[in-house]
Every structure is written in C-alpha cells, then in structure tokens.
Design a protein around this motif. Sequence first.
Motif, mmCIF file in Angstrom:
data_model
loop_
_atom_site.group_PDB
_atom_site.id
_atom_site.type_symbol
_atom_site.label_atom_id
_atom_site.label_comp_id
_atom_site.label_asym_id
_atom_site.label_seq_id
_atom_site.Cartn_x
_atom_site.Cartn_y
_atom_site.Cartn_z
ATOM 1 N N GLN A 592 0.907 -1.143 0.057
ATOM 2 C CA GLN A 592 -0.018 -0.094 0.144
ATOM 3 C C GLN A 592 0.718 1.302 -0.053
ATOM 4 N N GLY A 593 2.044 1.201 0.431
ATOM 5 C CA GLY A 593 2.922 2.288 0.715
ATOM 6 C C GLY A 593 3.958 2.207 -0.547
ATOM 7 N N GLN A 594 4.885 3.240 -0.513
ATOM 8 C CA GLN A 594 5.923 3.412 -1.414
ATOM 9 C C GLN A 594 6.904 2.434 -1.054
ATOM 10 N N GLY A 595 7.434 2.556 0.152
ATOM 11 C CA GLY A 595 8.342 1.631 0.814
ATOM 12 C C GLY A 595 9.903 2.100 0.089
ATOM 13 N N PRO A 596 10.849 2.013 0.915
ATOM 14 C CA PRO A 596 10.806 1.333 2.380
ATOM 15 C C PRO A 596 10.372 2.676 3.290
ATOM 16 N N ALA A 597 10.116 2.404 4.795
ATOM 17 C CA ALA A 597 9.486 3.523 5.372
ATOM 18 C C ALA A 597 10.806 4.271 5.925
ATOM 19 N N PRO A 598 10.430 5.470 6.601
ATOM 20 C CA PRO A 598 11.304 6.228 7.339
ATOM 21 C C PRO A 598 11.862 5.444 8.553
ATOM 22 N N ASN A 599 13.174 5.604 8.895
ATOM 23 C CA ASN A 599 13.920 5.263 9.954
ATOM 24 C C ASN A 599 13.682 6.117 11.211
ATOM 25 N N SER A 600 12.730 5.233 12.028
ATOM 26 C CA SER A 600 12.076 6.241 13.420
ATOM 27 C C SER A 600 13.143 6.158 14.308
ATOM 28 N N ASN A 601 14.297 5.029 14.097
ATOM 29 C CA ASN A 601 15.260 5.102 15.045
ATOM 30 C C ASN A 601 16.465 6.236 14.986
ATOM 31 N N THR A 602 16.135 6.902 14.032
ATOM 32 C CA THR A 602 17.206 8.150 13.688
ATOM 33 C C THR A 602 16.796 9.571 13.736
ATOM 34 N N ALA A 603 17.607 10.478 13.767
ATOM 35 C CA ALA A 603 16.953 11.908 13.929
ATOM 36 C C ALA A 603 16.993 12.483 12.312
ATOM 37 N N PRO A 605 15.732 12.758 8.786
ATOM 38 C CA PRO A 605 14.385 12.570 8.080
ATOM 39 C C PRO A 605 14.738 11.951 6.567
ATOM 40 N N ALA A 606 15.986 12.086 6.103
ATOM 41 C CA ALA A 606 16.434 11.321 4.926
ATOM 42 C C ALA A 606 16.673 9.757 4.938
ATOM 43 N N ASP A 607 16.772 9.411 6.268
ATOM 44 C CA ASP A 607 17.315 7.936 6.484
ATOM 45 C C ASP A 607 15.972 7.098 6.525
ATOM 46 N N TYR A 608 16.052 6.051 5.549
ATOM 47 C CA TYR A 608 15.092 5.176 5.577
ATOM 48 C C TYR A 608 15.734 3.686 5.791
ATOM 49 N N TYR A 609 14.895 2.565 6.074
ATOM 50 C CA TYR A 609 14.954 1.418 6.395
ATOM 51 C C TYR A 609 15.366 0.820 5.027
ATOM 52 N N GLY A 610 16.338 -0.264 5.380
ATOM 53 C CA GLY A 610 16.999 -0.819 4.046
ATOM 54 C C GLY A 610 16.131 -2.221 3.652
ATOM 55 N N ALA A 611 14.997 -2.220 4.229
ATOM 56 C CA ALA A 611 14.129 -3.413 4.032
ATOM 57 C C ALA A 611 12.637 -3.109 4.251
ATOM 58 N N ILE A 612 11.745 -4.065 3.804
ATOM 59 C CA ILE A 612 10.313 -4.040 3.908
ATOM 60 C C ILE A 612 10.252 -5.574 4.643
ATOM 61 N N GLY A 613 9.558 -5.650 5.692
ATOM 62 C CA GLY A 613 9.299 -6.903 6.599
ATOM 63 C C GLY A 613 7.927 -7.367 5.839
ATOM 64 N N LEU A 614 7.985 -8.761 5.730
ATOM 65 C CA LEU A 614 6.952 -9.586 5.133
ATOM 66 C C LEU A 614 6.596 -10.506 6.246
ATOM 67 N N ALA A 615 7.221 -11.886 6.123
ATOM 68 C CA ALA A 615 7.041 -12.662 7.125
ATOM 69 C C ALA A 615 8.055 -13.518 7.024
ATOM 70 N N GLY A 616 8.448 -13.996 8.611
ATOM 71 C CA GLY A 616 9.892 -14.745 8.680
ATOM 72 C C GLY A 616 9.673 -15.780 9.982
ATOM 73 N N LEU A 617 10.546 -16.725 10.057
ATOM 74 C CA LEU A 617 10.527 -17.587 11.171
ATOM 75 C C LEU A 617 12.040 -17.384 11.761
ATOM 76 N N LEU A 618 11.923 -16.945 13.049
ATOM 77 C CA LEU A 618 13.132 -16.698 13.759
ATOM 78 C C LEU A 618 14.026 -17.753 14.153
ATOM 79 N N SER A 619 15.326 -17.562 14.190
ATOM 80 C CA SER A 619 16.157 -18.439 14.631
ATOM 81 C C SER A 619 16.154 -18.793 16.048
ATOM 82 N N GLY A 620 16.947 -19.955 16.629
ATOM 83 C CA GLY A 620 16.908 -20.288 17.881
ATOM 84 C C GLY A 620 17.682 -19.432 18.699
ATOM 85 N N ASN A 621 18.247 -18.321 18.388
ATOM 86 C CA ASN A 621 18.900 -17.537 19.166
ATOM 87 C C ASN A 621 18.712 -16.052 18.778
#
Length: 770
Positions: A592-603, A605-621
């Motif tokens: 629905q969006g353009q992606g990737p989303a703005p990185n809310s972990n930094t100040a 405004p030009a920093d964007y995440y490097g990925a768009i999460g869909l679905a995954g199975l986590l590792s054991g650690n």
Amino acid sequence: MSAFRKLTIATVLLMTTLYASPANAWAEPVPIDDPIPEKPAASALTLTLEEFASFPKTEPTPAPTDQRLVRWARINYLGELPDGSRRLYANDLNGKLYLLGKDRQPREYLDVAATFAPDFLSGRGLGSGFGFAAFHPDFGRNGKFYTVHTEWEAALTTKTPDLTPQPGTRFHGVITEWTATDPKAAVFAGTRREVLRLGFSGQIHGIQQIDFNPAARRGDKDYGLLYVAAGDGGRGTTSDDPQNLAIPQGKILRIDPAGTNSANGKYGIPAANPFAGQEGRLGEIYAYGMRDPHRFSWDTRAGGNRLLLGHIGEHAIEAVYDVGAGDNLGWSEREGRFVYNRADRCHLYTLPDDDAQFGYNYPVAAYDHDPPPGHPCTADSGHAIVGGFVYRGARLPQLHGKYLFGDIVDGQVFFTVASQMKKGAGRAPMYKPRLVDSTGKQVTMADLAGHARVDLRFGQDNAGELYLLSKANGKIWKVTKAAYPAGVLPTFRQNLVASYDFEHPLPGDPAKEQDQGTSGSTITLVNGGQAMRVPDKAYRGSGNALQTRQVEPATAGNDDWKAGVYGEPGVPSLRAFNGVKATTIMGWFKMQGQGPAPNSNTADPADYYGAIGLAGLLSGNSQGHDVRALLELITVNGELRVVALARRVDGSSSQTFAANKPWQEILPRDTWVFLAATYDFDTATMKLYKNGRPLDGFNTVTGDPWGVEGDPEPDVTSATDPRGIKIGGSYPQNTREQNPCDCRMDGLMFLDRAASPAEIRAQYELVRRR
C-alpha cells in the motif's frame, strides 16, 4: 543410587538457582515450581465424534466408598476380535465382557465377576475389577483369550502369588487364559486356567493392561507373546520397587502363554527378553522403572517394534514413552525428565550433570498438572494421562501419523505427530484438536459424557479407526472425520506447522490470532490489536486481512503495527522446524505504501530502512530479527528486491536469493499477490514464486555460507526451538521498530518441508479469486 540421592536434602533445599559458574562446572539439581511451562497448543484440526454405542448400567462389588467409582458403566477398552468376524469387544471393570455386532448393541459374552465371586473385587481402588481383555492373534482357530481381574479378602490367604508379592499385600492381580469351545459363538462356553497371579500392597497401580503386539505375524519372535503392564502398587514413593529387577511391580512384563519354562510352569519366559536367564533378575521383565503404566499400544507403521506407553505420574508429569526392551523409565528416581525427591513432595528437581550415566529413558511427549492456586502440593490435582494410538487407518488422512491420547479425568484430548516423538530427543509438541459432534457443534468430552469427571479411554478396531469411551455415561464415540480448514492443499496439511487467515481471533483476546496449522502457535497483533483485522478479500473464501503499517514515522518508538510470537527460550510449538532439511513460507500480500519506511530510530528525515518486512521464522537465538527463514524485501547492491533469506545454523551466516525483476513489478501497489519461498538446507537451494510461477533470481553470497559442503550426512537446521515468527516487521516482542511494511497480508503459511513447484501452483489455483 543416583548422584542426587547422595546429596543431603538440606543442601538441595537451600539451592534456588544453578551455579553461575563456567559451563563445565557441576550444576546441582534445584527445585522447579512449573516443570513444563509450555501448554498443549490449540490446533485447527477438527475431529468429529459420533455416538457409536451405549452400555448398560453396572455396579461395583462391594459398594464403593470412593465416589469416583460410581459410574454408569466402567467400560475400559474397545477392540476388535482378530478372527475376521468384525465383532467388537468391550470390558466393564465391574465384571462384564461384551461383544458388539453390526447393530452396535453390547451383548454379554462372559461374566468375569460372577466366575470369580466372592473373591472378585471392583469396588475398592480406581483400577480394580475386570481390567482388560486380550484376544490371541489366532483366536479364530484356537479360541484363546486372556483377562486380568483383581481379587481380595479370602484370596489373600487361600491363593499364592507366583512372583514376589509386595509386603502387606492387599489385592491380587490375576491373569486368566480362556479357551472357547466355539470361537464363533455369541456367548462363551469353554475352559479356563490361571496363568499368572501378582500381589500388590495397595489398591492402586495394579495390572493395568495386557495385550498382544498386533503387528507381529506368525513366525515373528513377538507373535503370541503377552505384554503385561504392572504398576508399583503405590509403593514407588516409599520404596525402590520399580527399580528392583527381582520383583514384577513397576514393570512391563512379556510372557509366552504357550510356554512352560516359568517358575510356576504355566507360561514361558521368552529368550529374547532383556533379563532372561540373568541371576537375581526376573526374566519376565521387558522394561522397568514405572509408577502406573496405564495404557500402551504399538505404532504399526514402525514395524510393530515401537511401543508407546501412557504413564501416569505422581507429582506433576503425565508422559508418553517410547519403550524398548530393557528400558528404564526412571521411577521413582525420576518423574519424567526430572529428579523425584521423596523428602520434598512439593517439587520436582532439575537433572544432575552426570545424569547420562544412568541411562534413563525419558518421555517423547509430556504435560504437567498445573494445579489451581492454593491447591495443596501433595494432594491429587485431578490429572492422569490415558495412552492412545497412532492413527494409521485409511478413512481419515488428516489424522494419519498422529498419536491421539488424552487426560482421564477432565477428558481433554491431545495429539502429537508420531514422527516428532523421537526417542532421546526431548518432548514433541502437544496439540489440542477441536472436537465437534455429529451436527458440527463444538463440544468437549465433558459435554458428551455429561459429567466433569469423564473417565476417558481410547479404543481401536482392526482397520485402525479410533474410538473414545467414557465411564461417566457408559458411551462410546467414533472419530468419523478429521479435517483442517478449507483452502489448504491436502498435501500441505501434514506439514502446515503454522497458518494464519485472520478470521480466528483468540476467544476473549481479539488482539491475538489463532493458528490454523498443526502447531497451535497463537500470534499477537502488536500495537494495533483487533483494528489490524480489516475487511479485504485476498482470495476466495477470505473475509479479513491483516493490516501492518508504520504509525508515526517521525517519532522514535515501537508503535508500528506488526504481528508475531516471541519467546526468549524458544517457542516450543514451533519445534517442528528444529533439525529440518527444508522450509516453506507463503502467503498473500498487498503493498500500500511506497516503501521502505522512514527510519524512526534516527533523527535524520532522509534516513530510510533498508528493508520491508513480510514474514519470517526466527532462529533459535534471535533477538527478534535474525531468522531461520524469511520472505522479505531488502536492499541488494543498493537496490530493493524481493528475497528469500535464511540461515541454517543459529548464529552462523545467512544466504539470500534475490529476484531479478524489480520489486514494483512483483508487488504492484494495491494488488493482491501470492508469494512463496522455499528453503532447502540440504541442497543449499532457495526459490521464489509469484502467483504460482517461479521467479528468476540469484544468490547474493558466494561460497558455502550454510556450511553444507563436505559432509555426506543430510544438512539440517539447528536443533533449537525457533524464538518465534515475525510478520510485517522485526522484533515481535516490540522492543524496537524495524523494517515496517505498509501493506496487507492474508493466508500466511509456514511448512516444515519444501513445497514443490506443482504444489505451490496448485495452492494458488485452489483459492485464487476468479
């Protein structure tokens, strides 16, 4: 004596934590309040139970003082005669043996209580009475069958047990051989002889079951041998009887009713028995270290050599064991995979470091009692396992390969996957199927039995079809259907570990979504809760989809809408992904969006995440981000691409397979797309699919990041429980916002094998909108 028993009780009780010392330091056993914190997971598997037979009311002898013995009919098992007549049989603990024909009406075949009166006992002790009947596999020709019943009073002084009785014997368990003059007759007529008599000091934990291996054929060493499950007589908490190989109590015995080399000359001791001919050890013993070996059965697919036992615990553990010749289940040194301490009846303890030297056989599946708050720790909490059967019949393919069992008292029904019950490999996940009656109404066994105390038992006919019994109302139900929700390719259903259609909120908590796969891994709709379910039809039959999105791009925080489940020690219900050769993730996605989303972990405004999460199975650690298998959009060589990404070994390197096509062509905005990814860890191969068709792509890492080269053995994932599932972003435990997806998802599926190209195409065609 174990190392733990040598410790002083005072030392043990002072411990509250394991030593925080180097990994190779000695760790003493410590008390545990909740031995098995994970609970059986709700499964989408639905079993239809249709009433099959109803039995006449009977009364115990003498009149019971324990109200738990006041039942309509104490039916204890349903089986089929091995003579081709298709007649079924059932025994009532109060003394009757019934046969059932095509009309399903029980007709009395033999009155065991009357035969052995006045010595016969069924009104004292939960397992007393006519406990079991076992028909010889050649009954159609030789007319032989065997029963076990209990005797008391005059029998205790006029009749002598054949093997060492327990001190203060209060009842006898008696095995009788009956020979029918005409095996086809509707009522027994013939002769009988006593085969074996055992003496027990308590009115509990006597001989619970006798049976023949149904998979053994004429000429096999197991053919015609009778297995006898003898409990500890209640003495396991105060003595070492279950570990004492000179006595029969607390053991499974194996005898040859046609032999004569026993001490009493009435049966034979098979030469293949593990202790046959050994000085000071009973040759009759097949396996030992048991408290109350209540029900056992064989998985016929395993060549008849796999005996599965439902074992009733003392303090907390109800367990299923895979029992082999000579196995020691540990009681009363162990209860399940825990140390049992006679001086502390309120706790079980962790295993000592040197436990392996004792060679105990631990459960392949188990659950604990979970008594209510304030319940006295030494009192009966009202739970006891009843063993069942691995379904190998032909009528119910969705039940195939599942071991169905339950809890005697409250009637809960459970199943495990037989292939996941691996001896020496820890506990297999347990699931609770959904039960419905013949009208499709969801029910519990307590509903069907009409009583909170169900007294559940299981039965099986010669075709492998399964039956559930209740003493409460003396009725039997047959499992007539087993189904998963519609919209899943039939070949997927056995391997569909987790599946989410967002039509099944958890009752009482709409912020959680129930799994429609086999594992029952409920997920949380993080931050948005029920509002994340939106009306949108991704495919035929769909009603709701999951909305994920970034909420406040300019604000640092964890308010992004995502979904998943996370457990720091791992999520046991996802254990099917441990040590597997392959995995599949698939589902419907609408960007629905353009992606990737703005990185809310930094100040910035030009920093964007490097990925768009869909679905995954986590590792054991995983900390909530690292994955065992992932379907996502990530930046590859400066360009966002649809990828399959996975690591085989926890903490090791990952490999990425990236699609060649631009991601906007694969996932055009506001369009539902069916994406699938397969991960074959043995061949180091990943594949991507769109709408059932393969996508060309390339591996982004050269060499052998999964470490599959040079070893001829199959390459599998780490044998650790995945820490969860992440959907629509990372960190399902909500400790960080990472890679949010402004999108909708539906029909998410996680398989513990690699789906074939034809299957992926078929799944797409099965539900796609036309």
